[in-house]
Design a protein around this motif. Sequence first.
Motif, short mmCIF file in Angstrom:
data_model
loop_
_atom_site.label_atom_id
_atom_site.label_comp_id
_atom_site.label_asym_id
_atom_site.label_seq_id
_atom_site.Cartn_x
_atom_site.Cartn_y
_atom_site.Cartn_z
N LEU A 98 0.82 -1.21 0.00
CA LEU A 98 0.00 0.00 0.00
C LEU A 98 0.86 1.26 0.00
O LEU A 98 0.53 2.26 -0.65
CB LEU A 98 -0.93 0.00 1.21
CG LEU A 98 -1.98 -1.13 1.26
CD1 LEU A 98 -2.75 -1.08 2.58
CD2 LEU A 98 -2.93 -1.06 0.08
N ASP A 99 1.97 1.19 0.70
CA ASP A 99 2.88 2.34 0.73
C ASP A 99 3.56 2.55 -0.61
O ASP A 99 3.76 3.68 -1.06
CB ASP A 99 3.93 2.12 1.83
CG ASP A 99 4.58 3.41 2.30
OD1 ASP A 99 3.94 4.47 2.22
OD2 ASP A 99 5.74 3.36 2.72
N ASP A 102 0.39 3.31 -3.41
CA ASP A 102 -0.55 4.38 -3.07
C ASP A 102 -1.85 4.22 -3.83
O ASP A 102 -2.22 5.07 -4.65
CB ASP A 102 0.08 5.74 -3.36
CG ASP A 102 -0.78 6.90 -2.90
OD1 ASP A 102 -1.60 6.71 -1.96
OD2 ASP A 102 -0.65 8.00 -3.47
N ALA A 118 -6.37 -1.29 6.78
CA ALA A 118 -6.40 -0.24 5.76
C ALA A 118 -6.72 1.10 6.38
O ALA A 118 -6.10 2.13 6.03
CB ALA A 118 -7.44 -0.60 4.69
N VAL A 123 -5.64 4.28 4.22
CA VAL A 123 -5.96 3.92 2.84
C VAL A 123 -7.46 3.68 2.73
O VAL A 123 -8.02 2.87 3.49
CB VAL A 123 -5.20 2.65 2.41
CG1 VAL A 123 -5.62 2.22 1.01
CG2 VAL A 123 -3.70 2.89 2.45
#
Length: 217
Positions: A98-99, A102, A118, A123
């Motif tokens: 996720l980092d 993005d 999340a 996110v």
Amino acid sequence: MSQPITFFIHHQGRGHANRAMAIIRELPPERMVTILTAKPSLFDGFERPITIAALPDMIGAPVPTPGLFAQATPEVMHCVPLGVAKTRATMRTIIDHLDDVDPALFVVDVSAEIALLARIASVPAISIRMHGDRLDPGHLGAYQASVGLLAPFGEALEQGDTPGWVRAKTCYAGAFARPSIRSRPRPKRARNSGLIRTRRLSSYSPAAAARARPMRR
């Protein structure tokens, strides 16, 4: 280039993967899609380009000591054993992904813990709902943590005691999973459901998603 959409796909059974593929087929071809799953083979033969990140298989991973095994599970979670290295590796892989990418949206099918993760990671997530009595603290916590909910069933099948706020966050898409990814022609593009947007997430409205019409074939 637009931000990708990431899917977390539970790997027990084929239903979660089939739902994901049905949704992904309706996305614009230029939209990048990534899949996080412990069983990448579920997507073998899928005709649309996707990126798959393999997760450790936590199912059945042993808890190292009886004392850790005996620890009570928090009500807001479903499966969080203590001391399991594969669990740490899974969460690390998800957070790193996720980092790195993005994503505009993280579609979770299904896991209360991943939906909460999340939100902790800042996110925006969509949680896939399952039919039946899902009013325990774990499911409700995941629903609260998500910016929207997608129900693969019609609104007429909604449980009578489902809270109004859950209904308001839900896009009732009807049954759209397919039994096979092979030997089927690519369908015509369905109308935008209101849940998956082709523009940036800043324009996404959970209220609009709840009013959206079901996907049609």
